[in-house]
Design a protein around this motif. Structure first.
Motif, PDB file in Angstrom:
ATOM      1  N   SER A 301      25.682 -16.036  82.942  1.00  0.00           N
ATOM      2  CA  SER A 301      24.583 -15.112  82.670  1.00  0.00           C
ATOM      3  C   SER A 301      23.441 -15.301  83.657  1.00  0.00           C
ATOM      4  O   SER A 301      22.851 -14.323  84.134  1.00  0.00           O
ATOM      5  N   LYS A 305      22.138 -12.475  86.620  1.00  0.00           N
ATOM      6  CA  LYS A 305      20.801 -11.895  86.478  1.00  0.00           C
ATOM      7  C   LYS A 305      19.843 -12.324  87.583  1.00  0.00           C
ATOM      8  O   LYS A 305      18.625 -12.178  87.457  1.00  0.00           O
ATOM      9  N   THR A 363      25.167 -14.857  71.707  1.00  0.00           N
ATOM     10  CA  THR A 363      24.925 -13.578  72.370  1.00  0.00           C
ATOM     11  C   THR A 363      24.156 -13.716  73.684  1.00  0.00           C
ATOM     12  O   THR A 363      24.088 -12.770  74.465  1.00  0.00           O
ATOM     13  N   THR A 364      23.569 -14.889  73.938  1.00  0.00           N
ATOM     14  CA  THR A 364      22.840 -15.085  75.194  1.00  0.00           C
ATOM     15  C   THR A 364      23.776 -15.372  76.353  1.00  0.00           C
ATOM     16  O   THR A 364      23.390 -15.230  77.513  1.00  0.00           O
ATOM     17  N   GLY A 365      24.995 -15.831  76.072  1.00  0.00           N
ATOM     18  CA  GLY A 365      25.956 -16.142  77.112  1.00  0.00           C
ATOM     19  C   GLY A 365      25.717 -17.465  77.805  1.00  0.00           C
ATOM     20  O   GLY A 365      26.408 -17.799  78.771  1.00  0.00           O
ATOM     21  N   THR A 366      24.764 -18.247  77.335  1.00  0.00           N
ATOM     22  CA  THR A 366      24.474 -19.535  77.966  1.00  0.00           C
ATOM     23  C   THR A 366      25.454 -20.612  77.523  1.00  0.00           C
ATOM     24  O   THR A 366      25.477 -21.697  78.099  1.00  0.00           O
ATOM     25  N   SER A 378      30.450 -12.450  71.931  1.00  0.00           N
ATOM     26  CA  SER A 378      29.566 -12.870  73.012  1.00  0.00           C
ATOM     27  C   SER A 378      29.829 -12.059  74.274  1.00  0.00           C
ATOM     28  O   SER A 378      28.894 -11.592  74.941  1.00  0.00           O
ATOM     29  N   LEU A 382      27.183  -9.560  76.197  1.00  0.00           N
ATOM     30  CA  LEU A 382      26.798  -9.773  77.594  1.00  0.00           C
ATOM     31  C   LEU A 382      27.196  -8.591  78.473  1.00  0.00           C
ATOM     32  O   LEU A 382      26.501  -8.262  79.448  1.00  0.00           O
ATOM     33  N   LYS A 383      28.310  -7.936  78.140  1.00  0.00           N
ATOM     34  CA  LYS A 383      28.740  -6.780  78.921  1.00  0.00           C
ATOM     35  C   LYS A 383      27.699  -5.678  78.858  1.00  0.00           C
ATOM     36  O   LYS A 383      27.451  -4.976  79.854  1.00  0.00           O
ATOM     37  N   GLN A 385      24.687  -6.136  78.796  1.00  0.00           N
ATOM     38  CA  GLN A 385      23.582  -6.569  79.656  1.00  0.00           C
ATOM     39  C   GLN A 385      24.007  -6.616  81.125  1.00  0.00           C
ATOM     40  O   GLN A 385      23.261  -7.093  81.983  1.00  0.00           O
ATOM     41  N   VAL A 387      26.752  -8.261  82.307  1.00  0.00           N
ATOM     42  CA  VAL A 387      27.399  -9.526  82.648  1.00  0.00           C
ATOM     43  C   VAL A 387      28.853  -9.469  82.184  1.00  0.00           C
ATOM     44  O   VAL A 387      29.127  -9.353  80.988  1.00  0.00           O
ATOM     45  N   LEU A 389      32.229 -11.204  81.482  1.00  0.00           N
ATOM     46  CA  LEU A 389      32.807 -12.523  81.219  1.00  0.00           C
ATOM     47  C   LEU A 389      34.330 -12.491  81.157  1.00  0.00           C
ATOM     48  O   LEU A 389      34.953 -13.463  80.731  1.00  0.00           O
TER      49      LEU A 389
END
Length: 448
Positions: A301, A305, A363-366, A378, A382-383, A385, A387, A389
């Motif tokens: 993530s 970004k 949900t932050t993907g961290t 997750s 992220l998709k 946003q 991102v 994965l």
């Protein structure tokens, strides 16, 4: 532990002087409604606060206190808590220190709770067996999982004449580096604009390295060389769990390390220690100092970004036999044997191991949740946003992951082996160092 350079803790993890685990408790009395949970990961501390809030609403009068400490201090503070009788009720743990804590009876086995609640361990995609001790008891629930990917500057890739499909299908072998080695050479640029595979390339004045630092002193090579050497069939230990020796003298390993070092020698990758630890993977890629690099899934993530930079994510290389092989680490959620709130601690830890909690927290993907359905949630979040994965979710589906071994005496091994890696990559030692390293691990692992 998901840090590129694992902190050396040395003697601070020696528990011989630990007092009885049941002498005190972190809850402040048997009737306490405050539950303490610790982590070294600031991202997970924030993410699981969502679960803590829900847990408190479902259990009126209960307060979940989440504390996060820097990884350089975390295990020292945890050990001090064991000694002082005021450790947290539950905490995030790394397999590197599992044996030390379990053998000193600082961890509460979870089997009776798992059986009583009919808690289904098969809900977790990875990590369950990593938290079984030599007594065959389960001491933790998997908290997360991680793997390695290849992150790249998309514009640099395009200017070099490559497509995303090219980097998605890179091959590698320890003899000539395969297509991966060719791409790394071509992506490398000196200050005159000459590429690493072009006449006149000046390795003494590199502007952009084709690849980030691979010459890591990390003794398991989690986000660096592990996804390369493991494609040869090599594994760190002689057994998947509780190994008696680390296979550093294996010819496949030695040849791979020689290849890694050759990247430094040719100017295609920075020398070990060239960039300080304060310069992150993200900094190197965003500044243009490197064109691509291997990195942890937990960084996806953040990479995606980076302002004004398009970063692509590719899977790890296909090895000599045409397949990928990716080390997967999984941290665990332990309960301290000295807690005065064992039932409440289990209730919290088992809730953290539920789809309801993990789907919200991730949900932050961290970090990646251990439950497949939560991982899908997750990825979808992220998709939205921007991102993607899918590289990592495909690793689960394609079954190319293999677990990090569980071993004893981790701190001592780290202290003994990492300086040897550093000396080798710095050119101070030759290939003979690996035989000595293997012998050292055999001695230290025998002290479990």
């Amino acid at each position: 532990m998901r840090v590129r350079k694992v902190v050396a803790l040395g003697a601070t993890l020696t528990l011989a002087a630990v007092v009885s685990a049941c002498s005190s408790g972190s809850g402040g009395g048997s009737g306490s409604k405050t539950l303490n949970w610790w982590t070294w990961d600031d991202k997970q501390a924030a993410a699981y606060q969502v679960c803590a809030t829900d847990f408190e609403k479902a259990n009126p009068g209960v307060t979940v206190k989440i504390s996060q400490y820097n990884v350089t201090d975390y295990f020292t503070k945890l050990t001090a808590g064991f000694v002082g009788g005021n450790a947290p009720d539950a905490f995030q743990n790394s397999v590197q220190f599992f044996q030390a804590y379990a053998s000193q009876h600082q961890l509460m086995p979870l089997d009776s709770y798992i059986s009583k609640d009919a808690f289904d361990l098969s809900r977790f995609s990875v990590g369950v067996d990593a938290w079984k001790f030599t007594d065959s008891k389960q001491y933790a629930l998997p908290l997360d999982w991680a793997a390695t990917g290849i992150y790249y500057n998309a514009d640099m890739l395009t200017k070099a004449g490559y497509s995303a499909d090219d980097v998605d299908n890179l091959t590698w072998n320890p003899d000539d580096g395969g297509t991966f080695g060719k791409v790394v050479a071509h992506l490398t640029l000196d200050d005159k604009g000459r590429r690493g595979d072009q006449p006149g390339f000046d390795k003494g004045h590199v502007k952009t390295y084709g690849l980030g630092e691979m010459a890591a002193k990390d003794f398991i090579g989690q986000t660096t060389w592990s996804s390369f050497v493991s494609t040869t069939g090599w594994r760190l230990g002689d057994k998947p769990n509780w190994p008696t020796v680390f296979n550093y003298a294996d010819p496949r390993f030695v040849k791979t390390m020689d290849w890694v070092k050759s990247l430094e020698d040719k100017g295609y990758a920075p020398k070990i220690g060239q960039f300080t630890s304060s310069v992150s993977d993200v900094d190197l890629l965003s500044s243009g100092k490197v064109a691509l690099e291997t990195g942890g899934s937990w960084e996806a993530s953040t990479f995606a970004k980076i302002p004004n930079l398009k970063v692509g994510i590719a899977p790890t290389v296909k090895g000599p036999n045409g397949t990928r092989s990716v080390l997967s680490n999984s941290n665990g959620n332990n309960i301290w044997a000295g807690t005065k709130n064992p039932d409440l601690a289990w209730k919290w830890v088992s809730y953290m191991g539920s789809e309801a909690c993990q789907s919200k927290a991730s949900t932050t993907g961290t970090f990646f949740p251990s439950i497949p359905a939560s991982m899908d949630a997750s990825a979808q979040a992220l998709k939205a946003q921007g991102v993607d994965l899918s590289v990592f979710t495909d690793m689960l589906k394609d079954k190319v992951l293999y677990p990090s071994p569980v071993y004893g005496n981790g701190a001592a091994i780290q202290d003994a082996i990492e300086p040897q890696f550093e000396a080798y990559f710095a050119g101070q030692k030759n290939d003979s160092v690996f035989t000595g390293m293997q012998s050292t691990t055999k001695s230290l692992l025998a002290k479990n």
